[in-house]
Design an enzyme around this catalytic site. Structure first.
Site, short mmCIF file in Angstrom:
data_model
loop_
_atom_site.label_atom_id
_atom_site.label_comp_id
_atom_site.label_asym_id
_atom_site.label_seq_id
_atom_site.Cartn_x
_atom_site.Cartn_y
_atom_site.Cartn_z
N VAL A 58 0.77 -1.31 0.01
CA VAL A 58 0.02 -0.06 -0.09
C VAL A 58 0.73 1.13 -0.07
CG1 VAL A 58 -1.75 1.14 1.24
CG2 VAL A 58 -1.86 -1.33 1.25
N ASN A 139 4.12 7.42 2.39
CA ASN A 139 4.63 8.63 1.60
C ASN A 139 4.34 9.90 1.45
OD1 ASN A 139 6.84 9.39 -0.89
ND2 ASN A 139 4.64 9.66 -1.34
N TYR A 206 5.88 21.98 9.03
CA TYR A 206 6.53 20.92 8.55
C TYR A 206 7.48 20.10 9.27
CZ TYR A 206 8.60 18.03 4.53
OH TYR A 206 8.98 17.15 3.72
N1 LIG Z 1 11.07 16.06 -2.40
C1 LIG Z 1 12.04 16.09 -1.37
O1 LIG Z 1 13.05 16.69 -1.58
C2 LIG Z 1 11.66 15.56 -0.04
C3 LIG Z 1 12.74 15.39 0.97
C4 LIG Z 1 12.34 15.04 2.11
C5 LIG Z 1 11.24 14.41 2.31
N2 LIG Z 1 10.14 14.31 1.26
C6 LIG Z 1 8.94 13.64 1.55
O2 LIG Z 1 8.70 12.76 0.77
C7 LIG Z 1 7.35 12.57 0.49
C8 LIG Z 1 6.93 12.54 -0.93
O3 LIG Z 1 7.60 13.72 -1.47
P1 LIG Z 1 7.61 14.41 -3.05
O4 LIG Z 1 8.68 15.18 -3.11
O5 LIG Z 1 7.61 12.99 -3.96
O6 LIG Z 1 6.15 14.79 -3.42
P2 LIG Z 1 5.33 15.35 -4.68
O7 LIG Z 1 6.10 14.83 -5.78
O8 LIG Z 1 4.67 16.44 -4.53
O9 LIG Z 1 4.10 14.11 -4.62
C9 LIG Z 1 3.32 14.20 -3.58
C10 LIG Z 1 2.19 12.77 -3.71
O10 LIG Z 1 1.50 12.87 -2.68
C11 LIG Z 1 -0.19 13.23 -3.39
N3 LIG Z 1 -0.90 14.07 -2.40
C12 LIG Z 1 -0.54 15.15 -2.11
N4 LIG Z 1 -1.44 15.83 -1.26
C13 LIG Z 1 -2.45 14.90 -1.06
C14 LIG Z 1 -3.55 14.52 -0.27
N5 LIG Z 1 -3.89 15.82 0.53
N6 LIG Z 1 -4.07 13.75 0.09
C15 LIG Z 1 -3.73 12.62 -0.72
N7 LIG Z 1 -2.56 12.62 -1.90
C16 LIG Z 1 -1.76 13.67 -1.76
C17 LIG Z 1 0.25 13.85 -4.63
O11 LIG Z 1 -0.90 13.34 -5.51
P3 LIG Z 1 -2.11 14.10 -5.89
O12 LIG Z 1 -1.75 15.58 -5.95
O13 LIG Z 1 -2.68 13.47 -7.19
O14 LIG Z 1 -3.02 14.10 -4.81
C18 LIG Z 1 1.47 13.05 -5.11
O15 LIG Z 1 1.26 11.78 -5.50
C19 LIG Z 1 6.48 13.53 1.36
O16 LIG Z 1 6.18 13.06 2.56
C20 LIG Z 1 7.65 14.58 1.75
O17 LIG Z 1 7.51 15.19 2.83
C21 LIG Z 1 10.59 14.76 0.21
#
Ligand SMILES: NC(=O)c1ccc[n+]([C@@H]2O[C@H](COP(=O)([O-])OP(=O)(O)OC[C@H]3O[C@@H](n4cnc5c(N)ncnc54)[C@H](OP(=O)(O)O)[C@@H]3O)[C@@H](O)[C@H]2O)c1
EC number: 1.1.1.330
Length: 328
Positions: A58, A139, A206
């Protein structure tokens, strides 16, 4: 009475100093070598330990960035996938692609976690049903559009950050764990962040939410370990994605593909002192180790440097916003 030191006292002091100094240097060297081994050599636990091919994974936030990459790499390893995020069209397209490419089963649920609706969690529980869910990837995450001082941060944004990052993670986990306990196996990965590792001014909500997940995940790991369930918090510095707004990869910024590959290869490999926290990408692990051992994770200097860095990012983001507004 004056204390007098003769040559014997001085010799004894020198010998003690040499012993303690030597032991300290040896200790530091050992810590460094242990970290180098963990970062560059030690393999993680095999995924097959948590469930056979054909069991389910999941993944929340499955339609973009890191979550989408988890979905593809787990499907390639033969797991069926239940995808959850907001946008049904994206989920449908990815599901079809996964089934065609990897001959696995998929299901998807379009849910907005910010709504925190009981009926959505009932839908999740129903979909999980009697499925053999061996892997849960927590995630989904919400962050700021740009670093912003807490006092001027929109209340709805603060609420969404806490609801999506914390509440949703706990509620989805609650739905998945009973089955894992019954089967006496399972893997739970939760996305943390460097913002949870060190207090991060201008991303305060955050930062707090990710620190919450770090403590929660470590506590859960300890509770579920006797049930055969492995729980890791995945620590990450920047990864290219829509959320980070970084497009170009570098030594310290991998793309989701490289990041997820590293994560799935480092399950249960710990570099820092915090229980249950994995920093899978090598350069992130080096940074985290240096922060913890040389600078001090929550030290005043680190927090202040972090503040300066995020104030600078805010200044640049505001200028970019201004330029774009002028173009329209
Ligand atoms: N990228 C980085 O630099 C980074 C660094 C440290 C940690 N992280 C962590 O890694 C994780 C993923 O980040 P990412 O960078 O891959 O983000 P991302 O590219 O913005 O993707 C976010 C995903 O979550 C979904 N989403 C967003 N809001 C939602 C909601 N309210 N309900 C259900 N689904 C939702 C989005 O799809 P939809 O828009 O279709 O809902 C998308 O599939 C997060 O927890 C983030 O805090 C990221």
């Amino acid at each position: 009475m004056a204390v007098s030191f003769d040559a014997n006292h001085v010799r004894l002091a020198k010998t003690l100093l040499a012993y303690f100094g030597g032991a300290f240097v040896l200790y530091c060297l050992l810590r460094l070598l242990t970290a180098i081994f963990a970062i560059f050599i030690q393999p993680g636990k095999s995924l097959s330990k948590f469930g056979p091919k054909g069991s389910w994974a999941v993944v929340t936030g499955a339609s973009d960035g890191i979550g989408k990459e988890f979905v593809y790499q787990l499907a390639a390893k033969g797991f069926n996938i239940l995808l959850i995020s907001r946008t049904a069209s994206k989920l449908e397209e990815i599901s079809k692609d996964l089934e065609a490419k990897y001959k696995i089963q998929t299901e998807y649920l379009p849910i907005d976690f910010a709504q925190n609706l009981d009926e959505d969690y009932k839908k999740i529980a129903t979909r999980i049903g009697v499925k053999d869910v061996s892997i849960l990837v927590n995630n989904v995450g919400k962050s700021y559009d740009m670093p912003t001082q807490f006092l001027i941060t929109d209340e709805t944004l603060i609420q969404d950050i806490i609801t999506v990052n914390c509440t949703a993670t706990l509620r989805v986990t609650k739905a998945v764990v009973p089955g894992m306990v019954a089967r006496k196996r399972g893997l739970i990965l939760t996305m943390g962040s460097f913002a949870g590792l060190t207090p991060t001014p201008l991303l305060a909500a955050y930062s707090g939410s990710k620190a919450f997940l770090t403590s929660w995940s470590a506590a859960l790991a300890c509770e579920l370990q006797p049930h055969g369930i492995h729980v890791d918090l995945i620590q990450s510095y920047l990864v290219t994605s829509a959320m980070s707004k970084v497009r170009r990869t570098s030594l310290t910024i991998p793309n989701p593909k490289a990041f997820v590959k590293a994560t799935l290869g480092k399950i249960g490999v710990y570099v820092g002192n915090t229980a249950g926290v994995v920093t899978p990408y090598w350069s992130h692990a080096v940074m985290a180790w240096a922060l913890e051992n040389l600078a001090g994770l929550g030290s005043a200097t680190v927090v202040k440097t972090n503040k300066t860095m995020h104030e600078d990012i805010r200044r640049r983001s505001l200028k970019k916003q201004e330029r774009e507004a002028k173009k329209q």
